[in-house]
Scaffold this motif. Structure first.
Motif, PDB file in Angstrom:
ATOM      1  N   VAL A  33     -25.763  25.645  22.442  1.00 55.94           N
ATOM      2  CA  VAL A  33     -25.987  27.060  21.919  1.00 55.94           C
ATOM      3  C   VAL A  33     -24.558  26.997  20.913  1.00 55.94           C
ATOM      4  CG1 VAL A  33     -27.011  29.668  21.786  1.00 55.94           C
ATOM      5  CG2 VAL A  33     -27.136  27.853  23.320  1.00 55.94           C
ATOM      6  N   VAL A  34     -25.436  26.805  19.272  1.00 61.74           N
ATOM      7  CA  VAL A  34     -24.112  27.537  18.421  1.00 61.74           C
ATOM      8  C   VAL A  34     -25.051  28.702  17.576  1.00 61.74           C
ATOM      9  CG1 VAL A  34     -23.164  25.981  16.689  1.00 61.74           C
ATOM     10  CG2 VAL A  34     -23.775  25.125  18.251  1.00 61.74           C
ATOM     11  N   ALA A  35     -24.585  29.580  17.858  1.00 64.33           N
ATOM     12  CA  ALA A  35     -24.428  30.680  16.579  1.00 64.33           C
ATOM     13  C   ALA A  35     -24.105  30.586  15.354  1.00 64.33           C
ATOM     14  CB  ALA A  35     -24.448  31.719  17.569  1.00 64.33           C
ATOM     15  N   TYR A  36     -22.716  30.049  15.254  1.00 64.42           N
ATOM     16  CA  TYR A  36     -22.337  29.885  13.651  1.00 64.42           C
ATOM     17  C   TYR A  36     -21.772  28.449  13.473  1.00 64.42           C
ATOM     18  CZ  TYR A  36     -23.033  34.803  13.640  1.00 64.42           C
ATOM     19  OH  TYR A  36     -23.290  36.032  14.064  1.00 64.42           O
ATOM     20  N   PRO A  37     -22.673  27.292  13.092  1.00 63.23           N
ATOM     21  CA  PRO A  37     -22.018  26.119  12.950  1.00 63.23           C
ATOM     22  C   PRO A  37     -21.014  25.701  11.747  1.00 63.23           C
ATOM     23  CG  PRO A  37     -24.639  26.127  12.407  1.00 63.23           C
ATOM     24  CD  PRO A  37     -24.003  27.592  12.643  1.00 63.23           C
ATOM     25  N   GLU A  38     -20.636  25.301  12.321  1.00 64.04           N
ATOM     26  CA  GLU A  38     -19.304  24.828  11.401  1.00 64.04           C
ATOM     27  C   GLU A  38     -20.290  23.958   9.815  1.00 64.04           C
ATOM     28  OE1 GLU A  38     -15.612  21.606  10.643  1.00 64.04           O
ATOM     29  OE2 GLU A  38     -15.773  21.943  12.909  1.00 64.04           O
ATOM     30  N   ILE A  39     -20.386  23.118  10.285  1.00 60.52           N
ATOM     31  CA  ILE A  39     -21.810  22.849   9.348  1.00 60.52           C
ATOM     32  C   ILE A  39     -23.157  22.873   9.271  1.00 60.52           C
ATOM     33  CG2 ILE A  39     -21.923  19.586   7.972  1.00 60.52           C
ATOM     34  CD1 ILE A  39     -19.348  19.651   9.684  1.00 60.52           C
ATOM     35  N   VAL A  40     -23.904  23.470   8.187  1.00 51.71           N
ATOM     36  CA  VAL A  40     -24.985  23.057   8.347  1.00 51.71           C
ATOM     37  C   VAL A  40     -25.366  22.161   6.882  1.00 51.71           C
ATOM     38  CG1 VAL A  40     -26.853  24.671   7.365  1.00 51.71           C
ATOM     39  CG2 VAL A  40     -24.990  25.763   8.927  1.00 51.71           C
ATOM     40  N   VAL A  41     -26.840  21.603   7.966  1.00 55.28           N
ATOM     41  CA  VAL A  41     -27.275  20.529   6.408  1.00 55.28           C
ATOM     42  C   VAL A  41     -28.616  21.802   6.217  1.00 55.28           C
ATOM     43  CG1 VAL A  41     -28.282  18.211   5.398  1.00 55.28           C
ATOM     44  CG2 VAL A  41     -25.864  18.619   7.314  1.00 55.28           C
TER      45      VAL A  41
END
Length: 187
Positions: free
Chosen positions: A63-71
């Motif tokens: 689970v990742v609430a706040y990703p480092e990278i978004v596409v």
């Protein structure tokens, strides 16, 4: 090294394929990997996103609430995920479909004309591969010299006749980012 990446768009844009590619690449490089796809019930046109974690260490939760990278491949994805990019993170946006600029100034963002670059490279439906190339050029996530091998593993023998076009499209994304950076515009 640990990278948390969310790919988002609508069904048919190859969002899940981008994530699967990175997951296969990470496993091939003997890294710890988590791949969590999520999509609506529609075959095409519904929402689709996936989160990929690639790490040198054990992954405690997928689970990742706040990703480092978004596409973000479309406007609804930008609306949903722009607020979730970790401060100091990276947001790549499909400029071909998204007409508004990124509003946050505490992250790095880049608008990429994926459709135009894909068409120029000879694979009109290759917007996702352009975006993947841009991402790979900007981050040291995987060994970029093995991209062709990772594509074959991702597609599992299907579409082998498209491999040269897929590679050309990935390279178009890499080239776009390289030229963008050379113009001394902060990325």
């Amino acid at each position: 090294m640990k990278k948390e990446i969310t790919f988002a768009g609508f069904g048919g844009q190859g969002v899940l394929t981008m994530g699967l590619f990175l997951a296969n690449a990470g496993m091939s490089e003997k890294k710890k990997v988590s791949y969590v796809p999520a999509y609506g019930a529609e075959m095409r046109g519904g929402t689709a996103n996936c989160t990929v974690i690639i790490s040198d260490k054990e992954i405690s939760s997928p689970v990742v609430a706040y990703p480092e990278i978004v596409v973000a491949m479309n406007h609804p994805s930008l609306e949903k995920f722009e607020p979730k990019v970790k401060k100091g993170g990276l947001l790549l946006v499909n400029k071909s479909l998204v007409k508004r600029e990124v509003e946050r100034n505490d992250i790095t963002s880049l608008m990429i004309p994926t459709q135009e670059l894909a068409s120029e490279a000879g694979l009109a439906r290759g917007s996702n591969m352009v975006m993947l190339g841009a991402l790979l050029h900007l981050n040291n996530i995987i060994n970029n010299e093995n991209i062709h091998d990772y594509l074959i593993k991702t597609f599992k023998g299907k579409y082998l006749d498209k491999m040269p076009l897929n590679m050309a499209t990935i390279e178009a994304g890499m080239k776009y980012v390289k030229e963008f950076k050379e113009k001394n515009i902060a990325v």
